[in-house]
Design a protein around this motif. Structure first.
Motif, short mmCIF file in Angstrom:
data_model
loop_
_atom_site.label_atom_id
_atom_site.label_comp_id
_atom_site.label_asym_id
_atom_site.label_seq_id
_atom_site.Cartn_x
_atom_site.Cartn_y
_atom_site.Cartn_z
N ALA A 170 -27.13 96.34 -12.28
CA ALA A 170 -26.78 96.36 -11.08
C ALA A 170 -25.49 95.21 -11.11
O ALA A 170 -24.62 95.41 -10.52
N LEU A 171 -25.84 94.31 -11.82
CA LEU A 171 -24.69 93.21 -11.98
C LEU A 171 -23.44 93.78 -12.50
O LEU A 171 -22.29 93.47 -11.96
N GLY A 172 -23.61 94.82 -13.26
CA GLY A 172 -22.27 95.43 -13.99
C GLY A 172 -21.59 96.20 -12.68
O GLY A 172 -20.36 96.71 -13.05
N ARG A 173 -22.21 96.90 -11.90
CA ARG A 173 -21.77 97.65 -10.89
C ARG A 173 -21.17 96.87 -9.57
O ARG A 173 -20.36 97.62 -8.79
N GLU A 174 -21.41 95.68 -9.54
CA GLU A 174 -21.20 94.70 -8.38
C GLU A 174 -19.98 93.98 -8.42
O GLU A 174 -19.60 93.65 -9.74
N SER A 175 -19.45 93.46 -7.39
CA SER A 175 -18.22 92.57 -7.57
C SER A 175 -18.40 91.60 -6.36
O SER A 175 -18.94 91.98 -5.37
N GLY A 176 -17.48 90.57 -6.44
CA GLY A 176 -17.61 89.49 -5.44
C GLY A 176 -18.89 89.01 -5.01
O GLY A 176 -19.48 88.53 -5.80
N ILE A 177 -19.04 88.93 -3.80
CA ILE A 177 -20.38 88.24 -3.27
C ILE A 177 -21.50 88.96 -3.59
O ILE A 177 -22.66 88.38 -3.98
N SER A 178 -21.59 90.30 -3.52
CA SER A 178 -22.60 91.05 -4.19
C SER A 178 -23.05 90.80 -5.46
O SER A 178 -24.39 90.59 -5.86
N LYS A 179 -22.11 90.51 -6.50
CA LYS A 179 -22.22 90.39 -7.80
C LYS A 179 -22.96 88.93 -7.86
O LYS A 179 -24.04 88.45 -8.64
N MET A 180 -22.38 87.94 -7.30
CA MET A 180 -22.79 86.76 -6.96
C MET A 180 -24.43 86.53 -6.55
O MET A 180 -25.47 85.83 -7.07
N VAL A 181 -24.83 87.71 -5.64
CA VAL A 181 -25.97 87.43 -5.30
C VAL A 181 -27.02 88.20 -6.49
O VAL A 181 -28.27 87.45 -6.56
N VAL A 182 -26.65 89.15 -6.89
CA VAL A 182 -27.62 89.62 -8.34
C VAL A 182 -27.50 88.65 -9.44
O VAL A 182 -28.63 88.22 -10.14
N GLU A 183 -26.22 87.67 -9.62
CA GLU A 183 -26.55 86.74 -10.64
C GLU A 183 -27.48 85.74 -10.05
O GLU A 183 -28.38 85.08 -11.17
N ALA A 184 -27.72 85.27 -8.89
CA ALA A 184 -28.45 84.42 -8.40
C ALA A 184 -30.09 84.70 -8.59
O ALA A 184 -30.92 83.98 -8.62
N ILE A 185 -30.20 86.16 -8.38
CA ILE A 185 -31.54 86.66 -8.47
C ILE A 185 -32.06 86.40 -9.92
O ILE A 185 -33.14 86.29 -10.17
N LEU A 186 -31.13 86.75 -11.02
CA LEU A 186 -31.36 86.84 -12.39
C LEU A 186 -31.42 85.32 -12.66
O LEU A 186 -32.39 85.07 -13.59
N GLU A 187 -30.87 84.48 -12.42
CA GLU A 187 -30.87 82.95 -12.40
C GLU A 187 -32.33 82.51 -11.90
O GLU A 187 -33.10 81.76 -12.73
N ASN A 188 -32.96 83.29 -10.80
CA ASN A 188 -34.18 83.00 -10.39
C ASN A 188 -35.16 83.39 -11.09
O ASN A 188 -36.23 82.96 -11.38
N VAL A 189 -35.12 84.79 -11.83
CA VAL A 189 -35.99 85.34 -12.63
C VAL A 189 -36.43 84.46 -13.91
O VAL A 189 -37.39 84.06 -14.54
N LEU A 190 -35.11 83.80 -14.24
CA LEU A 190 -35.07 83.13 -15.71
C LEU A 190 -35.87 81.84 -15.47
O LEU A 190 -36.69 81.40 -16.18
N TYR A 191 -35.40 80.97 -14.13
CA TYR A 191 -36.06 79.70 -14.08
C TYR A 191 -37.51 80.01 -13.93
O TYR A 191 -38.42 79.09 -14.42
N ALA A 192 -38.15 81.18 -12.99
CA ALA A 192 -39.46 81.28 -12.78
C ALA A 192 -40.32 81.28 -14.21
O ALA A 192 -41.28 80.86 -14.49
N LYS A 193 -39.87 82.11 -15.05
CA LYS A 193 -40.12 82.62 -16.55
C LYS A 193 -40.30 80.92 -17.16
O LYS A 193 -41.28 80.80 -17.79
N GLU A 194 -39.10 80.37 -17.32
CA GLU A 194 -39.19 79.19 -18.13
C GLU A 194 -39.99 78.00 -17.67
O GLU A 194 -40.82 77.33 -18.43
N ARG A 195 -40.30 78.06 -16.36
CA ARG A 195 -40.90 76.77 -15.83
C ARG A 195 -42.29 77.44 -15.48
O ARG A 195 -43.16 76.56 -15.08
N GLY A 196 -42.65 78.63 -15.42
CA GLY A 196 -43.90 79.08 -15.05
C GLY A 196 -44.41 78.95 -13.59
O GLY A 196 -45.59 78.59 -13.40
#
Length: 281
Positions: free
Chosen positions: A28-54
């Motif tokens: 989805a990140l590759g299909r979105e642009s502007g604020i929609s892309k920023m939202v997906v980026e934030a989701i994926l950052e959240n996913v990484l943070y949760a995994k790394e911090r447990g």
């Protein structure tokens, strides 16, 4: 089956997003642009943070639902699941979500009347083994799920309209991009069960029925054409998957249930072979 195994599985369920779901979000990140892309980026950052911090990937750790295949000992298994939920609530931790629907009293254990929610689905491939799927479902997406008792004359077109209508009405409430589970057939409650069970199938596994696989793809296109987009801010990706399960129904009925799942599709599959435990996915 050891309670400790279940507690660890629940920890992984809440903190590590399944690879197929993360893969669809990256697509989805590759299909979105502007604020929609920023939202997906934030989701994926959240996913990484949760995994790394447990830590849980969402503050709403949901209501957990268990789908179990075993030979016998249903009561013993149910009791172990209850103990694992009680412990996981303290140790993961899980938010205490279960309340008395009338008084809103909360016991703080994620247990209570009719909990844990356990579906015993028959026997595993090998006698004595235990197979289990667990899904965690938050209120934001569960609250906008819906059931329809259609006239059989409405047919497949009626099913399509029901799915699109449910997603459109949900709007931004279920934190899109969503995954849509669709249950067709059975009766009112069976269709709802099938819609929830549909969410257990990995997003990269096609429906084994070719016609239903094509229907799922068509529904993805129709839902994405709504333009709701990530977190309701517009865009190309309202859903990252539509999954359909079905069963036979009464000749005068066409039950359809739509279970809308937020981007955080938390599910895990487990197996015990004797004392040997492993996580399948």
């Amino acid at each position: 089956m050891q309670v400790e195994d279940l507690v660890e599985a629940i920890r992984l369920l809440e903190t590590v997003l399944p690879p197929d779901v993360e893969g669809r979000l990256r697509g989805a990140l590759g299909r979105e642009s502007g604020i929609s892309k920023m939202v997906v980026e934030a989701i994926l950052e959240n996913v990484l943070y949760a995994k790394e911090r447990g830590v849980p990937m969402c503050q709403d750790t949901g209501i957990l639902e268990f789908f179990v295949r075993c030979s016998n000992d249903h009561e013993e298994i149910r009791n172990k699941i209850a103990e694992a939920l009680r412990r996981a609530t303290r140790e993961v931790p899980l938010r205490a979500n279960t309340v008395n629907p009338f008084t809103r009293e909360n016991e703080g254990t994620n247990l209570g009347r009719s909990h844990p929610i356990v579906h015993f689905e028959g026997r595993p491939l090998n006698e004595g083994d235990i197979e289990m799927d667990i899904i965690a479902k938050g209120a934001g997406s569960e609250n906008v799920s819906a059931s329809f008792m259609l006239d059989p004359m409405q047919g497949v077109e009626g099913i399509k309209k029901a799915v699109v209508q449910a997603v459109q009405k949900a709007g931004a409430k279920p934190c899109p991009p969503v995954v849509v589970g669709v249950g067709v057939g059975g009766n009112l409650e069976r269709s709802a069960y099938l819609a929830k069970k549909a969410l257990l199938r990995p997003l990269n596994e096609k429906n084994p029925n070719r016609n239903l696989a094509e229907l799922e793809e068509e529904l993805i296109e129709k839902v994405n054409a709504l333009g709701i987009g990530p977190m309701g801010l517009g865009g190309s990706t309202t859903t990252i998957g539509v999954l359909l399960e079905w069963g036979h129904c009464h000749t005068a009925s066409l039950p359809v249930s739509v279970n809308i799942q937020c981007w955080a599709l938390r599910r895990i599959s487990l197996e015990w072979q004797g004392k040997n435990f492993r996580i399948l996915r």
